[in-house]
Write a protein that holds these residues in place. Structure first.
Motif, short mmCIF file in Angstrom:
data_model
loop_
_atom_site.label_atom_id
_atom_site.label_comp_id
_atom_site.label_asym_id
_atom_site.label_seq_id
_atom_site.Cartn_x
_atom_site.Cartn_y
_atom_site.Cartn_z
N ASP A 275 7.31 -44.65 7.85
CA ASP A 275 8.09 -44.79 6.63
C ASP A 275 7.29 -45.28 5.43
O ASP A 275 7.82 -45.41 4.33
N ASP A 276 5.98 -45.57 5.62
CA ASP A 276 5.12 -45.95 4.50
C ASP A 276 4.68 -44.75 3.68
O ASP A 276 4.32 -44.89 2.50
N PHE A 277 4.67 -43.55 4.28
CA PHE A 277 4.22 -42.36 3.56
C PHE A 277 5.22 -42.04 2.44
O PHE A 277 6.42 -42.28 2.56
N VAL A 278 4.68 -41.52 1.34
CA VAL A 278 5.46 -41.34 0.12
C VAL A 278 5.80 -39.86 -0.08
O VAL A 278 4.91 -39.01 -0.06
N LEU A 279 7.07 -39.58 -0.29
CA LEU A 279 7.49 -38.21 -0.58
C LEU A 279 7.35 -37.96 -2.08
O LEU A 279 7.89 -38.71 -2.90
N VAL A 280 6.60 -36.92 -2.42
CA VAL A 280 6.39 -36.53 -3.81
C VAL A 280 7.01 -35.17 -4.04
O VAL A 280 6.81 -34.23 -3.26
N ASP A 281 7.78 -35.04 -5.12
CA ASP A 281 8.44 -33.78 -5.44
C ASP A 281 8.31 -33.55 -6.95
O ASP A 281 9.00 -34.18 -7.74
N GLY A 282 7.40 -32.69 -7.33
CA GLY A 282 7.16 -32.44 -8.75
C GLY A 282 6.64 -33.70 -9.44
O GLY A 282 5.62 -34.26 -9.05
N ASP A 283 7.37 -34.16 -10.45
CA ASP A 283 6.97 -35.37 -11.17
C ASP A 283 7.67 -36.62 -10.63
O ASP A 283 7.67 -37.67 -11.28
N ARG A 284 8.24 -36.51 -9.44
CA ARG A 284 8.98 -37.63 -8.87
C ARG A 284 8.33 -38.10 -7.57
O ARG A 284 7.75 -37.31 -6.84
N ARG A 285 8.44 -39.39 -7.31
CA ARG A 285 7.99 -39.94 -6.04
C ARG A 285 9.06 -40.87 -5.49
O ARG A 285 9.86 -41.45 -6.22
N GLU A 286 9.06 -40.96 -4.18
CA GLU A 286 10.07 -41.73 -3.46
C GLU A 286 10.19 -43.16 -3.99
O GLU A 286 9.18 -43.84 -4.19
N ALA A 287 11.39 -43.60 -4.21
CA ALA A 287 11.65 -44.91 -4.79
C ALA A 287 11.10 -46.03 -3.91
O ALA A 287 11.13 -45.96 -2.68
N GLY A 288 10.54 -47.06 -4.58
CA GLY A 288 10.07 -48.25 -3.88
C GLY A 288 8.68 -48.11 -3.28
O GLY A 288 8.22 -49.00 -2.58
N LYS A 289 7.99 -46.99 -3.56
CA LYS A 289 6.67 -46.75 -2.99
C LYS A 289 5.72 -46.26 -4.08
O LYS A 289 6.15 -45.68 -5.08
N LEU A 290 4.42 -46.45 -3.85
CA LEU A 290 3.40 -45.98 -4.78
C LEU A 290 2.53 -44.95 -4.06
O LEU A 290 1.89 -45.25 -3.06
N ALA A 291 2.49 -43.74 -4.59
CA ALA A 291 1.71 -42.67 -3.98
C ALA A 291 0.22 -42.89 -4.21
O ALA A 291 -0.19 -43.55 -5.17
N SER A 292 -0.59 -42.34 -3.33
CA SER A 292 -2.05 -42.37 -3.48
C SER A 292 -2.46 -41.92 -4.87
O SER A 292 -1.83 -41.04 -5.48
N ARG A 293 -3.52 -42.54 -5.38
CA ARG A 293 -4.02 -42.15 -6.69
C ARG A 293 -4.57 -40.73 -6.69
O ARG A 293 -4.84 -40.16 -7.75
N ALA A 294 -4.74 -40.15 -5.51
CA ALA A 294 -5.21 -38.76 -5.40
C ALA A 294 -4.05 -37.78 -5.35
O ALA A 294 -4.26 -36.58 -5.14
N ALA A 295 -2.82 -38.25 -5.54
CA ALA A 295 -1.64 -37.39 -5.36
C ALA A 295 -1.66 -36.16 -6.27
O ALA A 295 -1.27 -35.07 -5.85
#
Length: 428
Positions: A275-295
């Motif tokens: 559950d630590d992995f972050v879902l990214v969809d277009g310009d949005r990312r899963e709430a409460g998480k920070l995606a990799s800077r390489a996203a």
């Protein structure tokens, strides 16, 4: 910073287990300590097997010198105490004898961490402490003086390495990054002249970042749940096989046309949960998480190459050694290497940090992997397993080529053999 609720005994035991499992110390070598808010110093014991350390083996030394525990404290306790006295900001210390850094210590040198932005950032100021007898007050004075100059990672002449941090997790990450830099330099020096990063290049890496809007993706599909499990398993395996390091690297998997799961930023890779992995969809990312800077780099590759289903940016030592020199990595060495990797391109430094998606130009169905100048490798795959498999093959090939150079001239497969492979495995 969140409250640390792990007891020092458990934190030291778990960290030493990891260091020993990574083969960064020996049964009898190395010691760890934590200084708590009350001024107590918790430290590994003297003469106890580091491969079978238990929480009850950890020793507590009170500010008045009283010792609590089943064993005497490490014989190196004097220098731990001296470092804490010299640097009130340091709350944890790692001392060990990883082979690459010992090699530097017996050459009276310290690794130049400018070969890699992550190593330079995490390791802090590097120092060198003159030799003194292990366990002596003189050694403590020598090391403490070096730390008092603002050094955070210190090579001990003819001995090993000591690093400090504001907590044991930070000290471990610093130690791991320092050892990674040392190992990479040992390998790179066998290939040719090592290329180091300028202030401008280091700044470019430090300033990279991503800006996504927060959103609630709702109920996870079974497909997403399965991809989370796979990413979790393979990231952990990658850390344990030393293909990834705890502070750097990113792994992602496509969920559908434009959404993907990716490792979070600023979290220890080996300790990630599904559950630590972050879902990214277009310009949005899963709430409460920070995606990799390489996203954004991952996103650009997925957008340009519909066949790509998984991406990994990683820093395996041997392949990263090629990235730090001008020596090309020719994978036309054995059939497996060519079939899995085809021709590996090289990307100029910083291409993956740009906003133009230029990194996607270095990947194609014919070129599933690329060497990133002074920044490890990029590998793509048709699945999470496929990407990881290719990463393993790339690192094994790089290591074989480096080893071969100490034996004789490297013989690559001729064009007719490559043509035969392309025909047999439908690689055209």
């Amino acid at each position: 910073m969140p409250r640390n609720l792990v007891h020092p005994r458990d934190e030291i035991m778990r960290t030493m287990d990891r260091i020993y499992r990574y083969r960064m110390t020996t049964t009898s070598g190395g010691n760890l300590s934590i200084r708590d808010e009350a001024g107590n110093i918790w430290i590994t014991p003297a003469r106890v097997d580091k491969g079978n350390l238990t929480r009850n083996d950890i020793v507590c030394v009170k500010p008045n010198g009283e010792v609590e525990g089943l064993h005497p404290p490490s014989s190196e306790f004097p220098f731990h105490k001296a470092i804490y006295a010299a640097r009130p900001d340091i709350k944890a210390i790692v001392h060990a004898h990883p082979v690459a850094l010992v090699a530097f210590s017996i050459c009276q040198l310290a690794p130049n961490t400018r070969l890699f932005h992550q190593a330079h950032s995490v390791c802090g100021k590097v120092g060198f402490a003159p030799y003194a007898c292990p366990g002596s007050e003189a050694l403590g004075q020598s090391i403490a003086e070096t730390f008092s100059e603002g050094c955070d990672s210190v090579i001990l002449e003819n001995h090993g390495v000591v690093v400090g941090g504001d907590c044991l997790a930070s000290a471990f990450k610093r130690f791991e990054a320092f050892e990674f830099a040392g190992k990479t330099l040992v390998k790179a020096n066998q290939l040719g002249e090592v290329r180091y990063l300028s202030d401008t290049q280091l700044e470019a890496a430090a300033q990279r970042g991503v800006d996504f809007q927060s959103y609630d993706p709702g109920v996870a599909t079974a497909s997403e749940q399965e991809l989370r499990r796979q990413l979790c398993d393979f990231v952990r395996r990658g850390c344990r096989q030393r293909l990834l390091i705890s502070t750097e690297g990113s792994f992602s998997a496509r969920v559908d046309g434009q959404s993907f799961l990716i490792t979070p930023t600023q979290m220890d890779r080996e300790l990630l949960q599904a559950d630590d992995f972050v879902l990214v969809d277009g310009d949005r990312r899963e709430a409460g998480k920070l995606a990799s800077r390489a996203a954004r780099a991952h996103q650009a590759i997925y957008a340009k190459h519909p066949h790509v289903q998984a991406i990994v940016f990683a820093h395996p030592v041997n392949a990263t050694a090629f990235s730090a020199t001008a020596t090309p990595l020719d994978v036309r060495t054995i059939p497996e290497s060519y079939v899995f990797l085809r021709d590996v391109k090289r990307a100029d430094y910083g291409v993956q940090y740009g906003d133009d998606g230029g990194i996607a130009d270095f990947i194609s169905a014919r070129n599933p992997a690329a060497i990133l100048e002074n920044d490890g490798v990029l590998v793509t795959g048709l699945s999470v397993l496929d990407a990881f498999d290719r990463l393993e093959v790339l690192e094994s090939t790089a290591e074989a080529v480096i080893n071969a150079k100490s034996i004789g001239a490297v013989s690559t497969m001729p064009t007719k053999v490559i043509d035969e492979l392309c025909e047999a495995f439908n690689l055209h």
